[in-house]
Design an enzyme around this catalytic site. Structure first.
Site, PDB file in Angstrom:
ATOM      1  N   GLU A  25       5.765 -94.054 -71.092  1.00 52.25           N
ATOM      2  CA  GLU A  25       5.674 -92.665 -71.525  1.00 52.25           C
ATOM      3  C   GLU A  25       6.346 -91.734 -70.522  1.00 52.25           C
ATOM      4  O   GLU A  25       6.328 -91.962 -69.313  1.00 52.25           O
ATOM      5  CB  GLU A  25       4.203 -92.273 -71.723  1.00 52.25           C
ATOM      6  N   CYS A  37      -7.703 -93.295 -62.761  1.00 56.21           N
ATOM      7  CA  CYS A  37      -6.422 -93.145 -63.462  1.00 56.21           C
ATOM      8  C   CYS A  37      -6.371 -94.029 -64.699  1.00 56.21           C
ATOM      9  O   CYS A  37      -6.535 -95.255 -64.609  1.00 56.21           O
ATOM     10  CB  CYS A  37      -5.284 -93.512 -62.501  1.00 56.21           C
ATOM     11  N   GLY A  94       3.304 -96.267 -63.202  1.00 55.43           N
ATOM     12  CA  GLY A  94       3.809 -97.164 -62.174  1.00 55.43           C
ATOM     13  C   GLY A  94       3.856 -96.568 -60.781  1.00 55.43           C
ATOM     14  O   GLY A  94       3.664 -95.368 -60.572  1.00 55.43           O
ATOM     15  N   GLU A  95       4.095 -97.428 -59.813  1.00 58.42           N
ATOM     16  CA  GLU A  95       4.255 -97.063 -58.405  1.00 58.42           C
ATOM     17  C   GLU A  95       5.748 -97.133 -58.067  1.00 58.42           C
ATOM     18  O   GLU A  95       6.332 -98.215 -57.991  1.00 58.42           O
ATOM     19  CB  GLU A  95       3.451 -98.026 -57.521  1.00 58.42           C
ATOM     20  N   SER A 117       6.366 -89.620 -56.049  1.00 58.86           N
ATOM     21  CA  SER A 117       4.970 -89.721 -55.649  1.00 58.86           C
ATOM     22  C   SER A 117       4.588 -91.179 -55.434  1.00 58.86           C
ATOM     23  O   SER A 117       4.893 -92.040 -56.254  1.00 58.86           O
ATOM     24  CB  SER A 117       4.068 -89.110 -56.735  1.00 58.86           C
ATOM     25  N   SER A 138      -0.297 -89.538 -53.185  1.00 63.49           N
ATOM     26  CA  SER A 138      -1.510 -89.546 -53.992  1.00 63.49           C
ATOM     27  C   SER A 138      -2.671 -89.911 -53.067  1.00 63.49           C
ATOM     28  O   SER A 138      -2.970 -91.083 -52.845  1.00 63.49           O
ATOM     29  CB  SER A 138      -1.347 -90.582 -55.121  1.00 63.49           C
ATOM     30  N   LEU A 139      -3.331 -88.899 -52.518  1.00 57.51           N
ATOM     31  CA  LEU A 139      -4.291 -89.102 -51.426  1.00 57.51           C
ATOM     32  C   LEU A 139      -5.730 -89.254 -51.935  1.00 57.51           C
ATOM     33  O   LEU A 139      -6.334 -90.305 -51.832  1.00 57.51           O
ATOM     34  CB  LEU A 139      -4.191 -87.953 -50.434  1.00 57.51           C
ATOM     35  N   HIS A 140      -6.329 -88.158 -52.391  1.00 57.01           N
ATOM     36  CA  HIS A 140      -7.603 -88.149 -53.131  1.00 57.01           C
ATOM     37  C   HIS A 140      -8.853 -88.429 -52.309  1.00 57.01           C
ATOM     38  O   HIS A 140      -9.966 -88.369 -52.862  1.00 57.01           O
ATOM     39  CB  HIS A 140      -7.563 -89.108 -54.314  1.00 57.01           C
ATOM     40  N   ASN A 191      -8.625 -85.111 -65.163  1.00 60.25           N
ATOM     41  CA  ASN A 191      -8.351 -85.104 -66.598  1.00 60.25           C
ATOM     42  C   ASN A 191      -9.096 -86.244 -67.270  1.00 60.25           C
ATOM     43  O   ASN A 191      -8.863 -87.414 -66.952  1.00 60.25           O
ATOM     44  CB  ASN A 191      -6.843 -85.239 -66.847  1.00 60.25           C
TER      45      ASN A 191
END
Length: 405
Positions: A112, A140, A188-189, A220, A242-244, A319
């Site tokens: 997507e 995620c 994906g990474e 990212s 992408s820490l979080h 989300n």
């Protein structure tokens, strides 16, 4: 020169056995012409440059449109190659104008791509670098889909071309663009597919074609530490992390790659990123999870961790997606967190959720989404509608960041 494009071919999948020139790098395009016996090696660069402009500046989908190429060569190109894009299986438009494309690259290989309009003064296209993902970040949705394979450079570049077909953005212009920024924040990474990502960035940023500058391309990563300096050296793109979480115990849970590359190692790699400066800041993405990572103490620890790193912190309201165990932090909690970070001198925009009703928001991409039951779609729509008008207005006041990162 005015070119009238027939974009009907852009919606047809490439014929089996015919490679598409659309998406190739300059080197690949030259080599394809030589291998097909269409040009002598000494003339291959000139001819490839000529085709390059038709493909990436004008966006043509038929060789017949290449009016300064001889009819004989056009016929030979037609017999051996195609300019067709991968198949768009589904195109959805959110109530807020966000567009999501489900793209089939081959049987069973779908990903997507999302266009988010009006991000600041620009529009951002969120592209995928893999089909599925191996990282299993627990918040995620994309991480719940097993990895199918890496996308090629041509397949990544094709996502940009498909979106530009849909938005009518050919030929390339520096005025009134809708797609001004590219973010590798889809499925994906990217750093597990760095060779193809780097080649795709070469295609997208080339000034004679699509011409989106490298400072407007953001990659990212969840923290593939050994590849971070290499990304900067090879692409000169902007970096997002992408820490979080602010401690290893929690990040091990939210972002499992942290078990291999803990926060201290990640920060060392970030400090080694080429050209890091206040003019080229790293963006830290921080999803706001209710009661998990959203306390004032964690905001203060985040500030401490990032000391000395030119940074921007994007706060991302969680989300929702069917089956998730997390909830989004209360709006007052997000504002309090942002205030602490702001007072420390860091920009901390709160990202306005976009495209939630079509599963196009951050963390929601999954190529199986077209199979979602109607009941699940309705549940998601209700969750998206629960955000009050006041919350939405506040998000716009904080802004989203020009590159969406």
């Amino acid at each position: 020169m005015t070119i009238a494009l027939d974009l009907s071919a852009a919606n047809r999948p490439a014929p089996a056995g015919k490679p598409s020139l659309a998406g190739m790098t300059r080197a690949q395009l030259r080599e394809a012409l030589i291998e097909a016996g269409l040009v002598e090696e000494k003339k291959a660069k000139m001819r490839a440059d000529q085709l390059w402009r038709w493909i990436y500046h004008y966006g043509v989908t038929e060789f017949e449109a290449m009016t300064n190429v001889s009819k004989v060569l056009r016929a030979e190109l037609e017999a051996r190659f195609t300019l067709a894009r991968p198949e768009v299986v589904e195109r959805q438009i959110s109530r807020d104008g966000t567009r999501k494309y489900l793209i089939r690259f081959a049987p069973g290989v779908e990903a997507e791509t999302v266009f988010i309009p009006s991000v600041g003064k620009s529009g951002a296209l969120c592209v995928s670098s893999q089909v599925g993902c191996t990282l299993n970040c627990t918040f995620c949705h994309t991480g719940t889909q097993k990895l199918v394979r890496n996308l090629t450079a041509a397949e990544i570049a094709a996502q940009v071309m498909i979106a530009r077909d849909d938005l009518g953005e050919w030929p390339t212009s520096n005025e009134d663009r809708q797609i001004t920024n590219i973010v590798f924040m889809g499925m994906g990474e990217p750093l597990y597919n760095l060779d193809h990502v780097a080649d795709a960035i070469d295609v997208i940023s080339d000034g004679d074609g699509i011409s989106i500058g490298r400072r407007r391309i953001t990659v990212s990563t969840s923290g593939v530490v050994p590849k971070i300096p290499e990304l900067g050296e090879r692409t000169r793109a902007m970096l997002a992390i992408s820490l979080h979480a602010t401690n290893d115990a929690l990040r091990d849970e939210l972002v499992p790659i942290n078990k291999r590359y803990p926060i201290a190692d990640l920060l060392d790699a970030i400090r080694a990123y080429p050209d890091l400066s206040n003019a080229k800041r790293v963006t830290f993405e921080y999803v706001m999870l209710k009661g998990v990572n959203d306390s004032p103490a964690e905001a203060k620890e985040l500030v401490r961790l990032l000391q000395g790193i030119p940074s921007k912190i994007n706060l991302i309201p969680f989300n929702p997606w069917p089956g998730s165990n997390y909830e989004c932090s209360d709006w007052e909690t997000i504002e309090r967190f942002a205030e602490i970070v702001n007072r420390a001198g860091y920009a901390s925009p709160i990202r306005t959720p976009r495209g939630r009703d079509i599963l196009a928001a951050c963390g929601q991409l999954k190529s199986e989404s077209e199979k979602m039951r109607a009941s699940e779609r309705r549940a998601l729509e209700r969750a998206a509608q629960n955000a009050s008008p006041a919350e939405t207005a506040k998000a716009h006041l904080y802004g989203e960041g020009a590159n969406l990162a």
